[in-house]
Design a protein around this motif. Structure first.
Motif, mmCIF file in Angstrom:
data_model
loop_
_atom_site.group_PDB
_atom_site.id
_atom_site.type_symbol
_atom_site.label_atom_id
_atom_site.label_comp_id
_atom_site.label_asym_id
_atom_site.label_seq_id
_atom_site.Cartn_x
_atom_site.Cartn_y
_atom_site.Cartn_z
ATOM 1 N N ILE A 59 55.770 25.163 27.313
ATOM 2 C CA ILE A 59 56.964 25.773 26.593
ATOM 3 C C ILE A 59 58.006 26.021 27.473
ATOM 4 O O ILE A 59 59.248 25.625 27.299
ATOM 5 N N THR A 60 57.804 26.894 28.473
ATOM 6 C CA THR A 60 58.816 27.161 29.513
ATOM 7 C C THR A 60 59.126 25.926 30.317
ATOM 8 O O THR A 60 60.440 25.820 30.355
ATOM 9 N N ALA A 61 58.251 24.993 30.695
ATOM 10 C CA ALA A 61 58.633 23.687 31.548
ATOM 11 C C ALA A 61 59.440 22.814 30.450
ATOM 12 O O ALA A 61 60.792 22.268 30.878
ATOM 13 N N ALA A 62 59.293 22.927 29.117
ATOM 14 C CA ALA A 62 60.057 22.251 28.145
ATOM 15 C C ALA A 62 61.550 22.581 27.918
ATOM 16 O O ALA A 62 62.415 21.878 27.798
ATOM 17 N N LYS A 63 61.507 23.866 27.668
ATOM 18 C CA LYS A 63 62.969 24.612 27.942
ATOM 19 C C LYS A 63 63.685 24.048 29.138
ATOM 20 O O LYS A 63 65.025 24.061 28.823
ATOM 21 N N GLY A 64 63.151 23.926 30.474
ATOM 22 C CA GLY A 64 63.699 23.858 31.193
ATOM 23 C C GLY A 64 64.215 22.342 31.466
ATOM 24 O O GLY A 64 65.426 21.750 31.690
ATOM 25 N N GLU A 65 63.553 21.335 30.948
ATOM 26 C CA GLU A 65 63.875 20.065 30.788
ATOM 27 C C GLU A 65 64.860 19.953 29.767
ATOM 28 O O GLU A 65 65.936 19.008 29.880
ATOM 29 N N LYS A 66 64.927 20.548 28.705
ATOM 30 C CA LYS A 66 65.821 20.565 27.468
ATOM 31 C C LYS A 66 67.577 21.246 28.115
ATOM 32 O O LYS A 66 68.219 20.352 27.965
ATOM 33 N N GLU A 67 67.232 22.138 29.228
ATOM 34 C CA GLU A 67 68.523 22.443 29.595
ATOM 35 C C GLU A 67 68.970 21.573 30.583
ATOM 36 O O GLU A 67 70.382 21.442 30.683
ATOM 37 N N LYS A 68 68.184 20.534 31.117
ATOM 38 C CA LYS A 68 68.594 19.570 32.028
ATOM 39 C C LYS A 68 69.226 18.467 31.144
ATOM 40 O O LYS A 68 70.514 17.893 31.526
ATOM 41 N N ILE A 69 68.560 18.248 30.061
ATOM 42 C CA ILE A 69 68.877 17.314 29.189
ATOM 43 C C ILE A 69 70.459 17.629 28.659
ATOM 44 O O ILE A 69 71.540 16.706 28.696
ATOM 45 N N LEU A 70 70.737 19.011 28.319
ATOM 46 C CA LEU A 70 71.962 19.381 27.678
ATOM 47 C C LEU A 70 72.974 19.271 28.617
ATOM 48 O O LEU A 70 74.272 18.868 28.282
ATOM 49 N N MET A 218 66.138 14.401 24.006
ATOM 50 C CA MET A 218 66.424 15.812 23.360
ATOM 51 C C MET A 218 65.454 15.883 22.189
ATOM 52 O O MET A 218 65.009 17.015 21.967
ATOM 53 N N LYS A 219 65.514 14.893 21.324
ATOM 54 C CA LYS A 219 64.870 14.926 19.876
ATOM 55 C C LYS A 219 63.356 15.118 20.343
ATOM 56 O O LYS A 219 62.618 15.769 19.773
ATOM 57 N N GLN A 220 62.839 14.265 21.393
ATOM 58 C CA GLN A 220 61.549 14.365 21.639
ATOM 59 C C GLN A 220 61.070 15.665 22.243
ATOM 60 O O GLN A 220 60.100 16.088 21.965
ATOM 61 N N ALA A 221 61.929 16.366 23.077
ATOM 62 C CA ALA A 221 61.896 17.734 23.688
ATOM 63 C C ALA A 221 61.733 18.541 22.566
ATOM 64 O O ALA A 221 60.913 19.453 22.586
ATOM 65 N N ASN A 222 62.458 18.496 21.773
ATOM 66 C CA ASN A 222 62.416 19.445 20.403
ATOM 67 C C ASN A 222 61.081 19.274 19.639
ATOM 68 O O ASN A 222 60.550 20.383 19.286
ATOM 69 N N LEU A 223 60.380 18.233 19.471
ATOM 70 C CA LEU A 223 59.317 17.859 18.752
ATOM 71 C C LEU A 223 58.261 18.431 19.757
ATOM 72 O O LEU A 223 57.250 19.062 19.150
#
Length: 463
Positions: A59-70, A218-223
């Motif tokens: 979850i932490t890694a996914a949040k980091g990836e989402k921040e990069k995507i954002l 981002m959609k995949q990261a949210n899923l």
């Protein structure tokens, strides 16, 4: 009578011994089973906790990836906004140039009418000149012209033109040259603006595609995040269930231990009652069964001695246990230029005219020439003022070399919306790095697009 009393005494003693010797086998096995089950649950809980920790890390890694995507999406929004403004500005300029061309066409029409009038005046003057005895060649020159431009050229070549005629011809030619120059200038600028608009439209298409891709990521990261959160909740619920089971088993064990302790005390109470009963019976029959009483006393003495011996052995054994020894001692080159821009790959966007201020650079917003300027500045080489850098200024830096002598760090130029309209840094193996429609990226010069647009210009900055 004595015989009967002796039998009764023996029965009481045997009963007392039987109570002492009876173990609680069934209950001991039940506790063992519960301990085994508790141990199994504890191991299962440990596995669940490890899974929870692993899921938290995901979850932490996914949040980091989402921040990069954002961050990339923000960068693309900024690039799209700036490019949209540039497209609008270019369209306005095209509109202005088209209006200017229309005005020039009207001026040309007026000038042509004036020129026709002037031609009539000159012809009339030529006839008059001829009738008054002038040279026949002058009339022939003027009337034999195939066009008005030819008419003016012929008139210039004749030395017998009257002074007034000469002034008319000079003014006409001057007006004609001015209009032709204006038409060429406006037409050239209109062509440039049209090419720029086409280039910007292509860039906008690329930026829109990139944004769609980032939105999909981002959609995949949210899923993925939702799935990991769901899994974590399930694991935490399972751990709570196991913890409840573990607590219940521990309570059962404690209850069983307490029950056994109470049973042991009850057995001791019964043994004590049996002992007192035996002593009382022996005391009442002491007179009649002196011999039996002495024998019983001897048996008691022997049992006491055995007990003392056992205690002595226990004390001796304890004294032989070794104690721990508290006193023991515890045991700026071309290679740099071609790699410095890699940090922007996947973290940048193309903006026409971008990269010429610190805000754009901080957000990774470049066009081709500003990226090249930035890359060389990182190794201490300045390629002119940042605010004025362009492909035109860059192609005059350093020295031009042949394609066959091309090496990493050289600048390579391409004819896109204009000649030398795009520039990149050669990295070797027929590839170059530059700010393209996909942002900073490495492109293959052998691809259909780049091979067809490469114009052979190679500029060496670092020898």
């Amino acid at each position: 009578m004595k015989k009967k009393l002796a039998v009764l005494h023996t029965t009481v003693v045997l009963s007392f011994s039987s109570v002492l010797a009876t173990p609680l086998v069934g209950h001991a096995e039940t506790i063992q089973d519960m301990q085994t089950k508790k141990s199994s649950i504890q191991k299962e809980r440990e596995n669940v906790k490890q899974s929870i920790q692993a899921t938290k890390e995901k979850i932490t890694a996914a949040k980091g990836e989402k921040e990069k995507i954002l961050e990339q999406i923000k960068r693309l929004y900024l690039a799209i906004a700036q490019n949209t403004a540039k497209v609008k500005e270019t369209e306005e300029q095209i509109k202005d140039k088209q209006t200017a061309i229309s005005n020039l066409e009207a001026e040309v029409s007026d000038l042509e009418e004036k020129m026709e009038n002037r031609k009539g005046i000159l012809e009339e003057r030529a006839r008059s000149f001829q009738e008054n005895g002038g040279s026949l060649s002058y009339l022939q020159v003027l009337l034999g012209a195939s066009s008005f431009s030819d008419f003016i050229d012929r008139a210039d070549a004749v030395n017998t033109i009257a002074e007034a005629d000469e002034q008319i011809l000079k003014q006409t030619k001057k007006d004609q040259n001015i209009l032709e120059k204006k038409q060429k200038t406006v037409k050239k600028r209109l062509d440039e603006l049209t090419d720029i608009k086409a280039e910007l439209t292509e860039m906008m298409s690329g930026l829109t595609a990139q944004k769609a891709h980032q939105d999909a990521l981002m959609k995949q990261a949210n899923l993925t995040e939702a799935e990991n959160n769901r899994l974590k909740a399930e694991l935490q619920q399972k751990d709570g269930t196991l913890a409840t089971q573990e607590t219940q088993i521990q309570q059962n064990i404690e209850a069983e231990v307490k029950r056994q302790e109470e049973a042991r005390k009850e057995a001791e109470r019964k043994r004590e009652e049996a002992r007192k009963a035996a002593e009382k019976a022996a005391a009442e029959k002491a007179a009649a069964e002196k011999a039996a009483a002495e024998k019983e006393a001897s048996a008691k003495a022997k049992r006491s001695q055995d007990t003392a011996t056992s205690q002595s052995q226990d004390t001796s054994t304890s004294s032989n246990v070794s104690l721990p020894d508290d006193t023991s001692t515890p045991t700026g080159s071309a290679a740099d230029v071609v790699t410095v821009g890699n940090r922007w790959i996947g973290n940048s966007a193309y903006v026409f005219g971008g990269g010429r201020n610190q805000s754009d650079i901080a957000n990774g917003l470049f066009d081709c020439s500003s990226f090249v300027h930035w890359a060389y500045s990182q190794v201490g080489i300045k390629l002119g003022p940042l605010g004025w850098v362009s492909t035109e200024t860059l192609k005059h830096q350093g020295r031009q070399v042949s394609v066959g002598d091309m090496k990493p760090g050289d600048l390579v130029f391409f004819d896109t919306y204009k000649k030398d309209g795009h520039v990149g840094i050669y990295v070797g193996n027929h590839k170059f790095i530059g700010a393209q429609s996909a942002g900073v990226s490495i492109a293959d010069m052998n691809s259909n697009y780049w091979s067809s647009h490469f114009n052979g210009r190679v500029v060496r900055i670092i020898n």
